[in-house]
Design an enzyme around this catalytic site. Structure first.
Site, PDB file in Angstrom:
ATOM      1  N   PRO A 102      41.822  46.651  37.574  1.00  0.00           N
ATOM      2  CA  PRO A 102      40.693  46.710  38.510  1.00  0.00           C
ATOM      3  C   PRO A 102      39.624  45.682  38.157  1.00  0.00           C
ATOM      4  CG  PRO A 102      40.773  48.688  37.135  1.00  0.00           C
ATOM      5  CD  PRO A 102      41.985  47.882  36.814  1.00  0.00           C
ATOM      6  N   GLU A 103      39.057  45.073  39.187  1.00  0.00           N
ATOM      7  CA  GLU A 103      37.995  44.086  38.994  1.00  0.00           C
ATOM      8  C   GLU A 103      36.681  44.692  39.492  1.00  0.00           C
ATOM      9  OE1 GLU A 103      39.331  40.200  40.369  1.00  0.00           O
ATOM     10  OE2 GLU A 103      41.386  40.690  39.836  1.00  0.00           O
ATOM     11  N   ARG A 154      47.821  33.882  32.866  1.00  0.00           N
ATOM     12  CA  ARG A 154      47.500  34.725  34.030  1.00  0.00           C
ATOM     13  C   ARG A 154      47.878  33.984  35.309  1.00  0.00           C
ATOM     14  NH1 ARG A 154      42.760  37.604  32.558  1.00  0.00           N
ATOM     15  NH2 ARG A 154      43.130  38.806  34.435  1.00  0.00           N
ATOM     16  N   LYS A 213      33.111  45.196  34.200  1.00  0.00           N
ATOM     17  CA  LYS A 213      34.218  46.079  34.573  1.00  0.00           C
ATOM     18  C   LYS A 213      34.144  47.411  33.825  1.00  0.00           C
ATOM     19  CE  LYS A 213      37.149  42.006  35.282  1.00  0.00           C
ATOM     20  NZ  LYS A 213      38.317  41.271  34.760  1.00  0.00           N
TER      21      LYS A 213
END
Ligand SMILES: [Zn+2]
Length: 277
Positions: free
Chosen positions: A2-3, A266, A59
């Site tokens: 989750p961002e 990434r 976050k």
């Protein structure tokens, strides 16, 4: 993972569901979830306190408690909160529990075991190592175009790596970095200091646009108390990314196939025609 928007939705949901409620007891079932707070300490730090409110920084989800302490939680890959009534069993991978006065309980479940919790004095929250190094909130007043421009100019790393650095801008991850760079026509590979001033200005606006749009969509979705994941895509929403997770699909601007590359381990999704520099 989750961002910022997903964590914001989780924090808002938890605030609606738990603010002003009294925790009568708490259990840390997996000690490594909170390496700096041992299980007995975890229990005594939470029991008999009231949740004042739940908020977010970067976050991290932050439970502000009436006893002057704050519970910091990072969901990482798969952590999620579930508000359960007394008839429900603890799910598999339950790592922490907060029991409320009325018999309901908040469970932290984490299948992949990367989540983190820590309890600190609220007065020292900004000095906690998790919080101290975070860059400005992209939707806050400290995140100005001048700030972004000068931060970009100090690094030779790629633009994508810059955007993922939580000490420069906090809350962005693969999804929103890819989306903001696409909307700005900015190459993920360009060294950050070489990004032109007009593209830096577009990027500044688009970072804020992609984050606030996602929060806008997420805040219209119903809160599912037993599954507070903050996911704004999939069930319950017809949200579609522009480039993220769309390798091979046509770019909405030029019909070229969207590419996926790996930067610093990434994935980055982008259009090599629309995002040349
Ligand atoms: Zn394109």
């Amino acid at each position: 993972m989750p961002e910022l928007p997903e964590v914001e939705i989780v924090a808002r949901s938890l605030d609606k569901l738990t603010a002003k409620r009294k925790i009568v007891s708490a259990e840390l079932l997996r000690a490594r979830l909170a390496p700096d707070t041992d299980p007995p300490r975890f229990a005594t730090d939470l029991e008999t306190s009231i949740v004042n409110f739940v908020h977010r920084r970067g976050k991290h989800v932050l439970f502000d408690l009436s006893n002057g302490r704050t519970l910091i939680t990072h969901l990482r890959m798969s952590g999620k909160f579930m508000l359960l009534d007394s008839s429900a069993e603890n799910p598999k991978f339950t790592h922490a529990i907060m029991n409320f006065e009325d018999g309901e309980r908040l469970v932290f479940q984490d299948q992949r075991h990367f989540g983190l919790m820590k309890i600190v004095d609220t007065s020292d929250l900004n000095e906690a190592k998790e919080i101290r190094k975070l860059g400005p909130e992209p939707l806050g007043d400290d995140f100005t175009f001048e700030y972004l421009r000068s931060a970009l100019r100090t690094t030779k790393r790629s633009l994508k790596e810059f955007l993922l650095d939580q000490t420069k801008v906090c809350g962005l991850g693969n999804i929103y970095a890819s989306e903001a760079m696409f909307l700005s026509g900015a190459s993920p590979r360009i060294p950050a200091y070489k990004l032109s001033k007009p593209k830096s200005a577009a990027l500044y606006e688009n970072i804020r646009v992609v984050l606030s749009d996602a929060i806008g969509v997420g805040s219209t979705l119903p809160i599912v108390a037993h599954d507070i994941g903050g996911s704004i895509y999939g069930i319950g929403s017809d949200w579609k990314w522009r480039v993220y997770d769309r390798e091979g699909d046509e770019c909405a601007n030029c019909d070229s196939p969207i590419k996926r590359i790996v930067q610093a381990g990434r994935s980055t999704y982008y259009c090599s025609k629309c995002q040349k520099r």
